[in-house]
Every structure is written in structure tokens, then in C-alpha cells.
Design an enzyme around this catalytic site. Structure first.
Site, mmCIF file in Angstrom:
data_model
loop_
_atom_site.group_PDB
_atom_site.id
_atom_site.type_symbol
_atom_site.label_atom_id
_atom_site.label_comp_id
_atom_site.label_asym_id
_atom_site.label_seq_id
_atom_site.Cartn_x
_atom_site.Cartn_y
_atom_site.Cartn_z
ATOM 1 C CD GLU A 138 -3.013 -1.351 2.254
ATOM 2 O OE1 GLU A 138 -2.384 -0.288 3.493
ATOM 3 O OE2 GLU A 138 -3.315 -2.489 2.619
ATOM 4 C CB ALA A 141 1.271 -0.692 4.211
ATOM 5 N N GLY A 142 4.832 -0.952 3.115
ATOM 6 C CA GLY A 142 5.765 -1.584 1.821
ATOM 7 C C GLY A 142 6.510 -2.413 2.886
ATOM 8 C CB THR A 170 3.122 -7.467 -10.862
ATOM 9 O OG1 THR A 170 4.298 -6.871 -10.319
ATOM 10 C CG2 THR A 170 3.645 -8.217 -12.165
ATOM 11 C CD GLU A 255 6.461 -12.348 -4.355
ATOM 12 O OE1 GLU A 255 5.433 -12.185 -3.552
ATOM 13 O OE2 GLU A 255 6.639 -11.398 -4.937
ATOM 14 C CD GLN A 356 32.324 0.108 -17.811
ATOM 15 O OE1 GLN A 356 31.141 0.490 -17.411
ATOM 16 N NE2 GLN A 356 32.996 0.961 -17.753
ATOM 17 N N GLY A 359 29.655 -0.824 -24.295
ATOM 18 C CA GLY A 359 30.710 0.045 -23.999
ATOM 19 C C GLY A 359 29.624 0.738 -24.503
ATOM 20 C CB ALA A 383 9.580 -10.257 -3.137
ATOM 21 N N GLY A 384 10.411 -8.437 -0.598
ATOM 22 C CA GLY A 384 10.972 -8.244 0.677
ATOM 23 C C GLY A 384 12.598 -7.482 -0.022
HETATM 24 C C1 LIG Z 1 7.990 -3.226 -10.020
HETATM 25 C C2 LIG Z 1 7.549 -3.446 -9.459
HETATM 26 C C3 LIG Z 1 6.370 -5.016 -9.233
HETATM 27 C C4 LIG Z 1 6.143 -4.458 -7.530
HETATM 28 N N1 LIG Z 1 4.761 -5.958 -7.373
HETATM 29 C C5 LIG Z 1 4.204 -5.516 -6.559
HETATM 30 C C6 LIG Z 1 2.782 -6.862 -6.420
HETATM 31 O O1 LIG Z 1 2.601 -7.505 -7.288
HETATM 32 N N2 LIG Z 1 1.888 -6.763 -5.446
HETATM 33 C C7 LIG Z 1 2.846 -6.281 -4.218
HETATM 34 O O2 LIG Z 1 2.153 -6.685 -3.259
HETATM 35 N N3 LIG Z 1 3.875 -5.259 -3.913
HETATM 36 C C8 LIG Z 1 5.181 -4.833 -5.610
HETATM 37 N N4 LIG Z 1 5.071 -4.347 -5.640
HETATM 38 C C9 LIG Z 1 5.455 -3.934 -4.137
HETATM 39 C C10 LIG Z 1 7.739 -3.896 -3.561
HETATM 40 O O3 LIG Z 1 6.788 -5.327 -2.681
HETATM 41 C C11 LIG Z 1 7.533 -2.730 -2.465
HETATM 42 O O4 LIG Z 1 8.030 -2.153 -3.237
HETATM 43 C C12 LIG Z 1 8.552 -2.880 -1.450
HETATM 44 O O5 LIG Z 1 8.365 -4.157 -0.474
HETATM 45 C C13 LIG Z 1 9.592 -2.210 -1.495
HETATM 46 O O6 LIG Z 1 8.224 -1.184 -0.333
HETATM 47 P P1 LIG Z 1 8.442 0.066 -0.279
HETATM 48 O O7 LIG Z 1 8.294 0.479 -1.690
HETATM 49 O O8 LIG Z 1 7.255 0.697 -0.139
HETATM 50 O O9 LIG Z 1 9.613 0.688 -0.358
HETATM 51 P P2 LIG Z 1 9.731 1.057 1.797
HETATM 52 O O10 LIG Z 1 9.159 -0.495 2.609
HETATM 53 O O11 LIG Z 1 9.591 2.847 1.563
HETATM 54 O O12 LIG Z 1 11.726 1.002 1.487
HETATM 55 C C14 LIG Z 1 12.502 2.085 1.228
HETATM 56 C C15 LIG Z 1 13.788 1.853 1.426
HETATM 57 O O13 LIG Z 1 13.872 1.695 3.044
HETATM 58 C C16 LIG Z 1 14.574 0.518 3.894
HETATM 59 N N5 LIG Z 1 13.371 0.061 4.680
HETATM 60 C C17 LIG Z 1 12.358 -0.577 4.842
HETATM 61 N N6 LIG Z 1 12.661 -1.088 5.988
HETATM 62 C C18 LIG Z 1 14.145 -1.453 7.058
HETATM 63 C C19 LIG Z 1 14.747 -1.688 8.031
HETATM 64 N N7 LIG Z 1 13.533 -2.506 9.313
HETATM 65 N N8 LIG Z 1 15.494 -1.580 7.651
HETATM 66 C C20 LIG Z 1 16.396 -1.845 7.159
HETATM 67 N N9 LIG Z 1 15.912 -1.312 6.028
HETATM 68 C C21 LIG Z 1 14.825 -0.479 5.389
HETATM 69 C C22 LIG Z 1 14.091 -1.032 2.661
HETATM 70 O O14 LIG Z 1 14.741 -1.962 2.062
HETATM 71 C C23 LIG Z 1 14.080 0.223 1.314
HETATM 72 O O15 LIG Z 1 15.638 0.521 0.683
HETATM 73 C C24 LIG Z 1 6.324 -3.795 -6.646
HETATM 74 C C25 LIG Z 1 7.475 -2.944 -6.435
HETATM 75 C C26 LIG Z 1 7.715 -2.749 -8.122
HETATM 76 C C27 LIG Z 1 8.205 -1.950 -8.326
#
Ligand SMILES: Cc1cc2nc3c(=O)[nH]c(=O)nc-3n(C[C@H](O)[C@H](O)[C@H](O)COP(=O)(O)OP(=O)(O)OC[C@H]3O[C@@H](n4cnc5c(N)ncnc54)[C@H](O)[C@@H]3O)c2cc1C
Length: 401
Positions: A138, A141-142, A170, A255, A356, A359, A383-384
Site C-alpha cells: 500500500e 505499507a511497503g 503487478t 515467491e 560495461q 560500451g 518481495a522484501g
Molecule cells: C515493479 C514492481 C512490482 C511490484 N509488484 C508488487 C505486487 O505485485 N504486489 C505487491 O503487493 N507489491 C508489489 N510491489 C511492491 C514491493 O513489494 C515493494 O516495493 C517492496 O516491498 C518495498 O516497499 P516500498 O517500495 O514501500 O519501500 P520501503 O518499505 O519504503 O523501503 C524503502 C527503503 O528502506 C529500506 N528499509 C525499510 N525498512 C527497513 C528496515 N527495517 N531496515 C533497513 N532498511 C529498511 C528498504 O529496504 C528500502 O531500501 C512491486 C514493486 C515494484 C517496484
């Protein structure tokens, strides 16, 4: 043009069976003919080839891991992963959308759904008549998908009324069914009280928002989803109410390890392209492949690829032999994260070196290597992320898994 088939003829080194080698060789020929030519248009026009999806389904490449009585192939996870690797070698973007339907939804419904849900969804999905998406992330909620989840569902009679939104989904813009995670209780702790619902996209109150413009995997549609008083029948609840976190964790493990093949296939392709380019491109009066610095890159790319590949095959083999209750926790939870971490790391390293070696031509948007480079980065995020994968591995080790 290399076919990748030779790679599988030598698959014996991984202990693959004759049958697995044959499946991959056959799949490679087919995907080269049917999917490889679509890559450029998919990337240029952000175009999803719906007909090809149905055609591939008609040839038996959907429902790889579910039994034939539901329309599937009944293969183990290692063999299904080999198909994924092969597809991703020829067309990673197609493989990305395919995997979301085949593994994240079809396999999940088979493992966790009721008999009625299996019969209602799986045969049509295996025929490619319905495509699946998974809605977890969301806007707020990532990485903390469970703890910060706001999309909620309230039970009223024989329906759940769902409100909220999902992002980066996706297949979202083209899906017929979205396995959606929703909050159904606030009394069970921040990462619990979650349920899994099969939301059919023709249900009132469901709406697709923007189709998102990505740097890679262009052609695999990614979108925002909105649920505004969306009525979902209680018959579409997957597993038990408030126990969705178990389904989510077990699904994420599978996954992750299958997605590792989305790194391995393109990395193999990039290495093949880099070797071809190094042999063909001449500078200082000789092929650049004759320079030791280029040879060193090629050697390191190969070593990174084979190290990751061997590990991923091993973890897929572990998953093939595991019982349902082993996913989403303990040893497999740790292994799946470690496998995707290593495959994604190898993938981005190999892509960088391959560009690389190409080129200036590798920096041009319409080249295959450029497309692979742009595509691979997300494997370190979705996926995390790599950071979350490290947290899972460290936590598993510290708990003694
Ligand atoms: C092309 C694409 C397809 C996707 N498809 C799907 C899908 O089909 N279904 C679905 O549900 N989701 C999907 N996603 C979402 C994806 O799973 C999330 O982008 C991912 O889980 C990261 O969440 P966020 O983007 O909100 O990043 P954030 O959670 O905001 O993280 C930002 C940064 O902070 C770091 N971070 C966060 N918490 C910590 C911590 N505790 N310690 C250290 N570092 C941390 C992260 O590693 C990252 O580098 C997709 C994303 C993309 C880009």
C-alpha cells in the site's frame, strides 16, 4: 544467437533429471520462438501481449505446480523454477507477469483455498482465461506490509466490505482476480488480524487507478488498485479469517525463491550477450575479448552466476520436498530470502558488467542488454528488499534455524 539449450544439456552438473533437462530444452525452443520476438515492442510501447499469454497457457505452461485435475502440470518447485528461468532468459518481462499469476495466485489458491475456490478459479486460470495479481503493498505499507496495512474489511452478512488501496501491483491493470490482503481485526497485534480475500475485479467498488510508468519490466502492467465499499463474498476468503499473515509469509517464501529465477535467467542471457559482444567488437586492432580486463569481467560474471544459480536450485529442491507447514517460517523462510538476495545481487552485478562490456551501445535504450539492465534492479526491491532479506537471514541464524 545463443539458445541457452546447451546450458541445460549440461544441467547434469546440478543433478537435474533427464526429464527436467528435456522440459527446459523444449521450453527454451518454444519461448525463443514465441516470446523473444515480443520483447522490444513490450518495452517500447509498455504493451502486454495478451494473446501470447493465452497461447503459452494453451501449451501447458500455467498451473505448473498444481495437479492436472485442476488444469495444471503437477510439477515440483524446482522444475517449475527451471521453466521460469528459461522463460526469463528469453523474455523476463513476460516471465514476471506469468510468475505473478502462476505462483503468487494459482499456486497459492491451490495450497490455501477451499475445494470450491479451487474448482471456480484454477481451471480458468490455467487456461489463461483469467489472470491473477497479488495485492499486498500500500502507499504507506511497503517493507512493513503487515504492520502498516490500512486496507480493511468488515463482515456484513455473507460479504466482506473492503475499503482501501494497493500500489505497485503487478498485473493489477489486467487482472481478473486479485488475492488481496486486508485487515480484519485491530485487536490481535499490529502484524496480525490480516485476512486473504479473492477479489474478482468485476465486483462493484473495485477500481484500477493509474497504470504506473516503470524503468524496466515495461510491458508487464503495474498499477494502483482501489477498493471503495467493495463487496466480496465471504466464500472468497482464503484460509481462516485473521490468519492471512500465515498465507502471506508462506506465499512470500515461494515467491522469493521462484523470483530468484527471474534474476538467474536474465543474468545468463546477459553473460551470453556480453561474450558475443566481446568476441565481435574490435578495438586496438583486435577483439576486446582478447584484453585481460574484459576476460576478468567475464570470469567474475560466470562465477557470480553459477554461485547464485547452484544455491537457488538447492533451495528450490528443498521447497519441492517441504511440507506446507514448513513455508513461511524457520529454515525455509531464511533460505528463500538468502536465495533471492544472492540471485538479485549476482543479477545486478552481472548486468552492470555486461553493459560495461557493451560500451556506449549498452547505454542505448533499444538494445537488449540495456533492457535487461533496467529490468533487473527491481529484483533488489520487490518481495522484501535486500535489506529485509538480510534481516530475515540474520534473525533466522540468531534463532538457530
Ligand atoms: C515493479 C514492481 C512490482 C511490484 N509488484 C508488487 C505486487 O505485485 N504486489 C505487491 O503487493 N507489491 C508489489 N510491489 C511492491 C514491493 O513489494 C515493494 O516495493 C517492496 O516491498 C518495498 O516497499 P516500498 O517500495 O514501500 O519501500 P520501503 O518499505 O519504503 O523501503 C524503502 C527503503 O528502506 C529500506 N528499509 C525499510 N525498512 C527497513 C528496515 N527495517 N531496515 C533497513 N532498511 C529498511 C528498504 O529496504 C528500502 O531500501 C512491486 C514493486 C515494484 C517496484
Amino acid at each position: 544467437m545463443r539458445t541457452g539449450i546447451g546450458e541445460y544439456r549440461s544441467g547434469k552438473q546440478f543433478g537435474l533429471t533427464e526429464e527436467q533437462i528435456e522440459i527446459c530444452a523444449h521450453a527454451s525452443e518454444l519461448f525463443k520462438e514465441k516470446l523473444y520476438p515480443l520483447q522490444q515492442k513490450m518495452d517500447d510501447e509498455d504493451w502486454w501481449p495478451e494473446e501470447a499469454f493465452r497461447e503459452i497457457a494453451g501449451m501447458g505452461y500455467l498451473g505448473t505446480t498444481i495437479p492436472p485435475e485442476y488444469g495444471g502440470q503437477g510439477l515440483d518447485y524446482l522444475t517449475a523454477g527451471l521453466i521460469c528461468e528459461t522463460m526469463a532468459y528469453w523474455n523476463p518481462t513476460f516471465a514476471f507477469s506469468w510468475l505473478n499469476s502462476d505462483n503468487l495466485v494459482i499456486d497459492n489458491i491451490y495450497r490455501n483455498g477451499t475445494e470450491e475456490q479451487r474448482e471456480r478459479f484454477l481451471p480458468a486460470m490455467c487456461r489463461g482465461e483469467m489472470i491473477g495479481a497479488l495485492g499486498m503493498t500500500e502507499p504507506g505499507a511497503g517493507s512493513d506490509a503487515l504492520g502498516s496495512m490500512k486496507t480493511n474489511a468488515v463482515k456484513e452478512g455473507d460479504s466482506y466490505i473492503v475499503n482501501g488501496s494497493k500500489i505497485y501491483i503487478t498485473n493489477g491493470p489486467i487482472a481478473d482476480v486479485v488475492l488481496t490482503y486486508v485487515r480484519t481485526s485491530r485487536d490481535m497485534g499490529r502484524s496480525k488480524g490480516i485476512s486473504a480475500l479473492l477479489v474478482e475485479t468485476d465486483q462493484p467498488g473495485f477500481r484500477v487507478g493509474r497504470k504506473l510508468d516503470k524503468m524496466g519490466f515495461r510491458g508487464s502492467p503495474t498499477g494502483e488498485l482501489f477498493y471503495d465499499d467493495c463487496h466480496v463474498p465471504t466464500a472468497n476468503l482464503v484460509g481462516e479469517e485473521n490468519q492471512g499473515h500465515i498465507i502471506m509469509h508462506s506465499g512470500l517464501d515461494l515467491e522469493r525463491v521462484m523470483s530468484a529465477m527471474l534474476c538467474i535467467g536474465p543474468a545468463r542471457r546477459a553473460l551470453d550477450l556480453a561474450i558475443d559482444h566481446a568476441n565481435l567488437r574490435e578495438q586496438f586492432g583486435r577483439p576486446i575479448a582478447s584484453f585481460q580486463m574484459i576476460q576478468s569481467k567475464i570470469a567474475e560474471m560466470y562465477i557470480a552466476l553459477e554461485t547464485a544459480r547452484t544455491f537457488v536450485y538447492r533451495v528450490l529442491d528443498v521447497c519441492s520436498k517441504a511440507q506446507e507447514e514448513e513455508y513461511g517460517r524457520g529454515h525455509i523462510h531464511m533460505l528463500a530470502s538468502a536465495a533471492l538476495f544472492q540471485a538479485a545481487k549476482a543479477g545486478t552485478f552481472i548486468m552492470d558488467e555486461a553493459v560495461q562490456i557493451h560500451g556506449g551501445s549498452g547505454y542505448m535504450r533499444d538494445t537488449e542488454i540495456n533492457r535487461l539492465y533496467r529490468t533487473t534492479k527491481v529484483m533488489e526491491i520487490g518481495a522484501g528488499s535486500q535489506e529485509i532479506r538480510r534481516i530475515i537471514v540474520a534473525s533466522g541464524l540468531l534463532k538457530g534455524h
